[in-house]
Design a protein around this motif. Structure first.
Motif, PDB file in Angstrom:
ATOM      1  N   THR A   1       0.832  -1.196   0.000  1.00  0.00           N
ATOM      2  CA  THR A   1       0.000   0.000   0.000  1.00  0.00           C
ATOM      3  C   THR A   1       0.872   1.253   0.000  1.00  0.00           C
ATOM      4  O   THR A   1       1.803   1.344   0.790  1.00  0.00           O
ATOM      5  CB  THR A   1      -0.898   0.009   1.253  1.00  0.00           C
ATOM      6  OG1 THR A   1      -1.520  -1.255   1.332  1.00  0.00           O
ATOM      7  CG2 THR A   1      -1.954   1.082   1.178  1.00  0.00           C
ATOM      8  N   GLY A   2       0.576   2.187  -0.898  1.00  0.00           N
ATOM      9  CA  GLY A   2       1.341   3.425  -0.962  1.00  0.00           C
ATOM     10  C   GLY A   2       2.569   3.342  -1.852  1.00  0.00           C
ATOM     11  O   GLY A   2       3.362   4.269  -1.895  1.00  0.00           O
ATOM     12  N   SER A   3       2.716   2.226  -2.581  1.00  0.00           N
ATOM     13  CA  SER A   3       3.916   2.096  -3.414  1.00  0.00           C
ATOM     14  C   SER A   3       3.747   2.806  -4.755  1.00  0.00           C
ATOM     15  O   SER A   3       4.672   2.870  -5.540  1.00  0.00           O
ATOM     16  CB  SER A   3       4.255   0.628  -3.629  1.00  0.00           C
ATOM     17  OG  SER A   3       3.183  -0.025  -4.253  1.00  0.00           O
TER      18      SER A   3
ATOM     19  N   LYS B   1       1.047   2.250  -7.072  1.00  0.00           N
ATOM     20  CA  LYS B   1       0.362   1.484  -8.127  1.00  0.00           C
ATOM     21  C   LYS B   1      -0.798   2.274  -8.724  1.00  0.00           C
ATOM     22  O   LYS B   1      -0.892   2.429  -9.939  1.00  0.00           O
ATOM     23  CB  LYS B   1      -0.188   0.154  -7.564  1.00  0.00           C
ATOM     24  CG  LYS B   1       0.824  -0.701  -6.853  1.00  0.00           C
ATOM     25  CD  LYS B   1       0.188  -1.985  -6.336  1.00  0.00           C
ATOM     26  CE  LYS B   1      -0.886  -1.802  -5.286  1.00  0.00           C
ATOM     27  NZ  LYS B   1      -0.442  -1.385  -3.962  1.00  0.00           N
ATOM     28  N   SER B   2      -1.675   2.769  -7.838  1.00  0.00           N
ATOM     29  CA  SER B   2      -2.870   3.470  -8.342  1.00  0.00           C
ATOM     30  C   SER B   2      -2.480   4.735  -9.088  1.00  0.00           C
ATOM     31  O   SER B   2      -3.078   5.065 -10.110  1.00  0.00           O
ATOM     32  CB  SER B   2      -3.802   3.820  -7.186  1.00  0.00           C
ATOM     33  OG  SER B   2      -4.165   2.658  -6.495  1.00  0.00           O
ATOM     34  N   THR B   3      -1.484   5.439  -8.579  1.00  0.00           N
ATOM     35  CA  THR B   3      -1.025   6.650  -9.249  1.00  0.00           C
ATOM     36  C   THR B   3      -0.493   6.312 -10.644  1.00  0.00           C
ATOM     37  O   THR B   3      -0.832   6.973 -11.620  1.00  0.00           O
ATOM     38  CB  THR B   3       0.072   7.328  -8.415  1.00  0.00           C
ATOM     39  OG1 THR B   3      -0.384   7.451  -7.079  1.00  0.00           O
ATOM     40  CG2 THR B   3       0.421   8.685  -8.968  1.00  0.00           C
ATOM     41  N   LEU B   4       0.300   5.256 -10.729  1.00  0.00           N
ATOM     42  CA  LEU B   4       0.881   4.851 -12.012  1.00  0.00           C
ATOM     43  C   LEU B   4      -0.216   4.565 -13.035  1.00  0.00           C
ATOM     44  O   LEU B   4      -0.201   5.095 -14.146  1.00  0.00           O
ATOM     45  CB  LEU B   4       1.774   3.611 -11.813  1.00  0.00           C
ATOM     46  CG  LEU B   4       2.343   3.008 -13.085  1.00  0.00           C
ATOM     47  CD1 LEU B   4       3.360   3.951 -13.716  1.00  0.00           C
ATOM     48  CD2 LEU B   4       2.994   1.653 -12.815  1.00  0.00           C
TER      49      LEU B   4
HETATM   50  N1  ADP Z   1      -4.540  12.392  -3.998  1.00  0.00           N
HETATM   51  C1  ADP Z   1      -3.390  12.295  -3.332  1.00  0.00           C
HETATM   52  N2  ADP Z   1      -2.819  13.379  -2.754  1.00  0.00           N
HETATM   53  C2  ADP Z   1      -1.650  13.285  -2.114  1.00  0.00           C
HETATM   54  N3  ADP Z   1      -0.951  12.164  -1.976  1.00  0.00           N
HETATM   55  C3  ADP Z   1      -1.453  11.047  -2.518  1.00  0.00           C
HETATM   56  C4  ADP Z   1      -2.709  11.047  -3.227  1.00  0.00           C
HETATM   57  N4  ADP Z   1      -2.964   9.792  -3.655  1.00  0.00           N
HETATM   58  C5  ADP Z   1      -1.936   9.047  -3.246  1.00  0.00           C
HETATM   59  N5  ADP Z   1      -1.031   9.793  -2.559  1.00  0.00           N
HETATM   60  C6  ADP Z   1       0.241   9.306  -1.993  1.00  0.00           C
HETATM   61  O1  ADP Z   1       1.011   8.764  -3.035  1.00  0.00           O
HETATM   62  C7  ADP Z   1       1.599   7.546  -2.646  1.00  0.00           C
HETATM   63  C8  ADP Z   1       1.197   6.435  -3.601  1.00  0.00           C
HETATM   64  O2  ADP Z   1      -0.173   6.192  -3.465  1.00  0.00           O
HETATM   65  P1  ADP Z   1      -0.968   5.160  -4.379  1.00  0.00           P
HETATM   66  O3  ADP Z   1      -0.621   5.398  -5.787  1.00  0.00           O
HETATM   67  O4  ADP Z   1      -2.401   5.248  -3.992  1.00  0.00           O
HETATM   68  O5  ADP Z   1      -0.363   3.773  -3.908  1.00  0.00           O
HETATM   69  P2  ADP Z   1      -0.970   2.305  -3.974  1.00  0.00           P
HETATM   70  O6  ADP Z   1      -2.085   2.293  -4.952  1.00  0.00           O
HETATM   71  O7  ADP Z   1       0.192   1.460  -4.372  1.00  0.00           O
HETATM   72  O8  ADP Z   1      -1.428   1.969  -2.593  1.00  0.00           O
HETATM   73  C9  ADP Z   1       1.157   7.299  -1.215  1.00  0.00           C
HETATM   74  O9  ADP Z   1       2.212   7.677  -0.374  1.00  0.00           O
HETATM   75  C10 ADP Z   1      -0.025   8.186  -1.023  1.00  0.00           C
HETATM   76  O10 ADP Z   1      -0.087   8.651   0.289  1.00  0.00           O
END
Ligand code: ADP
Ligand code: MG
Lengths: 267, 288
Positions: free
Chosen positions: B43-45, B47-50
């Motif tokens: 979690t937080g790596s 993935k979703s952002t990518l």
């Molecule tokens: N909308 C946002 N605003 C600020 N920080 C974010 C936001 N979404 C995610 N993050 C941060 O970016 C990092 C990657 O998040 P995310 O892509 O959701 O990871 P995963 O899907 O692998 O859990 C995390 O540290 C999270 O706290």
């Protein structure tokens, strides 16, 4: 995006201003407002400005953030100032053409108003930047507690306020997520014609309502499970404490206020 | 030819504020047409952002994203087409449902594409069938369905757009084991039927081990490794060190190896483990 709005955003820090008791900060903010609206001499405003500037610098919050907090109200300021300039008819006439008449009095009032409002917004932003919403509501509850004797629901009011504040970021996050999800299905929400956008807004509002009701339900259950039954006999996790800093800050503020009053009366 | 490609893709949340966070950090990947990719990471790596970069929901802070060799941000007006070509199912997609009937909700995407009634109807019924929703459910209100069924409705809503690339963010999160297996196997069948490119995000290897061609492992916004499934599992120890759960059967075989019983191959599904054990026993003449 939505989450970039700074209104009421808390910036954790270790400055003197951060360390002040939130109750002190609320009272001092009220005193600042009084200070800014006392007297109509330039020197009075100058003292108020010096006080605000000092507080801003002491908080060590980037000045950029204060500029950002003032920005949204600029259009209103400019419009009101324009009205004042054209309507107020006082002092020497600087410019006169048909119905338009600009006087020194009008300019004076406009400039004062702009400076006052800007300082007011910057000063009150300082409160929300340096105290978390939760401590602010705690402080409000404490400050209003004498009203309990009059059966005014102070605790309930504070609880409602802190729940509302607590869920603002959650709702913003949720809205962001739902907008993204609908955009992924081709909805045009921040582009497209007005009609398309309005139609697609439903695809955001319905899920948002559904999830808000669900959250409210869950929160109510969670509170009941923890035997919440109002403010009676409830102790607090965060105790508010005043320290020497608070008294010094209060003394300094009262001195500034006295200076403003003195300047207004004597000079 | 790579259908999806990123070049030095970097994304920073809230740049310049005290909450600044670089969630994706100089990522270079290439994904080929028709591949089934697993995306893993704790979690937080990031993935979703990518994955939100692949259909243009997020615009890179720096770096580029290519779809079929074209920079998706070359022409901002075409970004909506990119969203139809790359379908993205968010995590907990059931919270995006809003229509009165299941049919209408699944039809939302296709309708936005500007398809005609007949085509929409065909796509909706077909997709509903592919994801295991009955015809009778289509006329019901989605809000009365069970959690797992709602999730299928939401997934169908994206599948009905028939995207060339289908990306699912944690499609099995929060479901019971039976619901999880069902959803994953429907997705897999759909992939086999259409031959589209599919990316499944998960933080559990167990979910994707048995059917991903390649696995991308993310760690703190960077690529930890991106390789064929069996090669990734050959590094199961390192992977559990970055906080990921290795399949239970792999753990069993890792322990056996440490105890001196090395079967010489990486094991990550129970079926494969059974075959391997039978093979070894056979060659030793134990069974036969
Ligand atoms: N909308 C946002 N605003 C600020 N920080 C974010 C936001 N979404 C995610 N993050 C941060 O970016 C990092 C990657 O998040 P995310 O892509 O959701 O990871 P995963 O899907 O692998 O859990 C995390 O540290 C999270 O706290
Ligand atoms: Mg995620």
């Amino acid at each position: 995006m939505l989450r970039d709005i700074t209104l009421g955003q808390y910036f954790p820090g270790k400055s003197i201003i951060h360390k002040l008791d939130p109750r002190t900060k609320i009272i001092l903010t009220i005193l600042l407002i009084v200070m800014l609206f006392t007297g109509d001499k330039l020197i009075c405003l100058g003292i108020g400005a010096a006080y605000t500037l000092m507080a801003v610098l002491l908080s060590r919050i980037p000045v950029k953030m204060f500029v950002k907090s003032v920005k949204p109200i600029l259009p209103f300021l400019i419009i009101t100032a324009a009205f004042n300039i054209f309507i107020i008819d006082k002092g020497d006439v600087l410019f006169h053409w048909k119905a338009i008449k600009i006087t020194t009095g009008g300019i004076n009032v406009s400039v004062f108003m702009i400076i006052r409002i800007v300082l007011l917004v910057a000063g009150s932003s300082l409160l929300t930047y340096t105290a978390s919403p939760i401590t602010i509501t705690d402080a409000i509850e404490k400050l209003l507690s004498p009203l309990k004797k009059l059966h005014f629901p102070v605790h309930e009011l504070a609880m409602m306020m802190s729940i509302a504040l607590r869920f603002i970021p959650t709702l913003i996050e949720e809205t962001d997520k739902i907008i993204s999800a609908q955009k992924a299905r081709g909805a045009s929400i921040d582009s497209g014609t007005l009609r398309e956008r309005a139609g697609n807004l439903i695809s955001v509002i319905v899920p948002l309502f559904v999830s808000s009701f669900r959250r409210a339900d869950e929160l109510a259950t969670a509170m009941e499970c923890r035997c919440y039954n109002g403010g009676e006999g409830r102790t607090r996790l965060r105790q508010l404490r005043t320290s020497a800093c608070d008294y010094i800050a209060a003394a300094v503020t009262v001195m500034f206020l006295a200076a403003v009053i003195a300047a207004d009366k004597m000079l | 030819m790579a259908i999806l490609k990123t070049e030095q893709l970097t994304y920073t949340y809230s740049p310049g504020s005290p909450f600044e966070k670089t969630a994706v950090d100089h990522v270079d990947i290439e994904i080929n047409k028709g591949e089934m990719i697993g995306v893993m990471g704790h979690t937080g790596s990031g993935k979703s952002t990518l994955i939100q970069h692949f259909n243009g929901l997020l615009r890179p802070t720096s770096g580029k994203v290519f779809l079929d060799g074209e920079d998706i941000w070359a022409d901002k007006k075409k970004i909506r087409d990119v969203r139809f070509r790359v379908g993205l199912v968010f995590q907990y997609p059931e919270y995006q449902i809003f229509e009165e009937t299941v049919f209408k909700d699944i039809a939302f995407g296709p309708k936005n594409m500007g398809l005609d009634e007949a085509d929409i109807k065909k796509r909706v019924t077909e997709t509903a069938y592919d994801i295991g929703l009955t015809e009778e459910m289509l006329s019901r209100s989605p809000f009365g369905l069970s959690g797992g069924q709602k999730r299928r409705v939401a997934i169908a809503g994206v599948m009905a757009m028939q995207p060339e690339v289908l990306i699912l963010d944690e499609p099995a999160a929060g479901l019971d084991p039976a619901g999880r297996d069902a959803i994953l196997s429907y997705i897999r069948k759909y992939h086999e039927k259409t031959g589209n490119t599919t990316l499944i995000v998960s933080h559990s290897m167990e979910d994707i081990a048995s059917f991903a061609d390649r696995i991308l492992v993310m760690n703190s916004g960077k690529i930890f490794c991106f390789d064929e499934t069996k090669k990734v599992f050959a590094r199961s120890e390192e992977i559990s060190q970055i906080g990921l759960d290795v399949p239970q059967i792999t753990k069993v075989f890792d322990i056996l190896k440490r105890k001196g019983i090395d079967l010489g191959r990486e094991v990550y599904t129970v079926g494969y483990a059974r075959d391997l054990i039978l093979d070894v026993l056979k060659s030793k003449g134990g069974i036969g």
